[in-house]
Design an enzyme around this catalytic site. Structure first.
Site, PDB file in Angstrom:
ATOM      1  CG  ASN A 178      -1.725   1.237   1.381  1.00  0.00           C
ATOM      2  OD1 ASN A 178      -1.754   2.071   0.475  1.00  0.00           O
ATOM      3  ND2 ASN A 178      -2.403   1.380   2.512  1.00  0.00           N
ATOM      4  CD1 TRP A 179       3.555   0.830  -2.632  1.00  0.00           C
ATOM      5  CD2 TRP A 179       3.585   1.761  -4.669  1.00  0.00           C
ATOM      6  NE1 TRP A 179       4.235  -0.031  -3.470  1.00  0.00           N
ATOM      7  CE2 TRP A 179       4.261   0.521  -4.735  1.00  0.00           C
ATOM      8  CE3 TRP A 179       3.473   2.520  -5.841  1.00  0.00           C
ATOM      9  CZ2 TRP A 179       4.835   0.039  -5.915  1.00  0.00           C
ATOM     10  CZ3 TRP A 179       4.042   2.029  -7.031  1.00  0.00           C
ATOM     11  CH2 TRP A 179       4.707   0.813  -7.048  1.00  0.00           C
ATOM     12  CE  LYS A 180      -0.180   3.231   4.744  1.00  0.00           C
ATOM     13  NZ  LYS A 180      -0.097   3.324   6.201  1.00  0.00           N
ATOM     14  CG  HIS A 210      -5.808   1.844   5.216  1.00  0.00           C
ATOM     15  ND1 HIS A 210      -5.365   2.780   6.125  1.00  0.00           N
ATOM     16  CD2 HIS A 210      -4.796   0.968   5.053  1.00  0.00           C
ATOM     17  CE1 HIS A 210      -4.117   2.474   6.484  1.00  0.00           C
ATOM     18  NE2 HIS A 210      -3.753   1.379   5.836  1.00  0.00           N
ATOM     19  N   GLY A 261       3.069  -1.087   4.256  1.00  0.00           N
ATOM     20  CA  GLY A 261       3.137   0.332   3.948  1.00  0.00           C
ATOM     21  C   GLY A 261       4.575   0.743   3.673  1.00  0.00           C
ATOM     22  N   GLY A 262       5.237   1.276   4.685  1.00  0.00           N
ATOM     23  CA  GLY A 262       6.577   1.840   4.522  1.00  0.00           C
ATOM     24  C   GLY A 262       7.570   0.929   3.807  1.00  0.00           C
ATOM     25  N   GLY A 265       2.684   2.329  10.808  1.00  0.00           N
ATOM     26  CA  GLY A 265       3.663   3.417  10.725  1.00  0.00           C
ATOM     27  C   GLY A 265       4.387   3.659  12.037  1.00  0.00           C
ATOM     28  CD  GLU A 287      -3.325  -2.476   7.229  1.00  0.00           C
ATOM     29  OE1 GLU A 287      -2.240  -2.705   6.688  1.00  0.00           O
ATOM     30  OE2 GLU A 287      -3.962  -1.426   7.038  1.00  0.00           O
ATOM     31  CB  SER A 299       5.530  -1.748  11.927  1.00  0.00           C
ATOM     32  OG  SER A 299       5.126  -0.413  12.189  1.00  0.00           O
ATOM     33  CD  GLU A 311      -2.961   5.439   6.684  1.00  0.00           C
ATOM     34  OE1 GLU A 311      -3.000   5.537   5.449  1.00  0.00           O
ATOM     35  OE2 GLU A 311      -2.026   4.904   7.305  1.00  0.00           O
TER      36      GLU A 311
END
Ligand code: 13P
Length: 251
Positions: free
Chosen positions: A9-11, A94, A231-232, A170, A164, A210, A96
């Protein structure tokens, strides 16, 4: 049949040029042989560039959100029929979006139903906040999100459910594999109560929060964890491909 699943997920992190080169680097390394369902989820504007970059590889492409209506006066929104021409998967619910854009389980459910109707694979995201966990209600919160998000869904089809925990996203501090497994076995049993044991057993359940090349093996060793929503670490081609390789060995 292995149901290993790894998605990036590159957001809101890549320009079109950056997305293209990241996708090319991932496709170069993953190639066409992995048994892990591998999905890259760039921002909407990069879906075409990423689809071109991964064509010929085993990688598929997903969006990060959608609107439940098929079309209409929803300025700035993107619908499932539009996405279905460009990608196979879509992240829905998600945390967010739930937190920053006030998305409710009812709205998430409308999107899940609309995604299925257009032939997209929904990646339904669920997860508790830290205060839910501290109050001992993580299981109930996640169960309500799963049941709410899947209301009216008769068969899981290609459904993916990502767990999640919000406190791990994050954070640089993932849940332990045991903590994740404890909730994910509950998710599996909720799916079994909705769809039956056999259909529930083939729903991929990735962990997110993470996840990285250093901890993915521990997650994959758990019976109800089938991969990760990353993510990251997915913004680094080398790290993400390492995770796909570890998942394919574990799967
Ligand atoms: P991080 O891997 O950066 O914690 O993000 C997880 C996530 O939100 C994936 O959807």
């Amino acid at each position: 049949m292995p149901i290993s699943f790894m998605a990036g997920n590159w957001k809101m992190s890549t320009t079109v040029a950056e997305a293209r080169s990241l996708a090319e680097a991932v496709a170069d390394r993953v190639g066409s042989s992995t048994e892990v369902t591998t999905v890259l989820c760039p921002p909407f504007v990069s879906l075409t560039a990423v689809a071109e970059a991964v064509s010929g590889s085993s990688i598929t492409v997903g969006a990060q959100n959608m609107h439940p209506a098929a079309s209409g006066a929803f300025t700035g929104e993107i619908s499932a029929p539009m996405l279905a021409e460009m990608c196979s998967h879509v992240i829905i619910g998600h945390s967010e979006r739930r937190a920053l854009f006030s998305e409710t389980d009812e709205f998430v459910n409308e999107k899940v139903l609309a995604a299925f109707e257009s032939g997209l694979t929904p990646i339904l995201c669920v997860g508790e906040q830290l205060d839910d966990r501290e109050a001992g209600r993580a299981d109930q919160v996640v169960e309500a999100q799963v049941r709410g998000g899947l209301a009216g869904v008769e068969s899981p089809g290609s459904l993916v459910v990502a767990y999640e925990p919000v406190w791990a996203i994050g954070a640089g501090r993932a849940a332990t594999p045991e903590t994740a497994q404890q909730i994910m076995t509950h998710i599996r049993s909720v799916l079994a109560s909705i769809f039956g044991d056999e259909p529930a057993s083939s729903v991929p359940l990735p962990y997110g929060g993470s996840a990285n090349p250093g901890n993915i093996e521990g997650f994959m060793a758990q019976p109800d964890i089938n991969g990760a929503l990353v993510g990251g670490a997915a913004l680094d081609a080398y790290s993400f491909c390492q995770m796909v390789e570890i998942a394919s060995q574990a799967g």
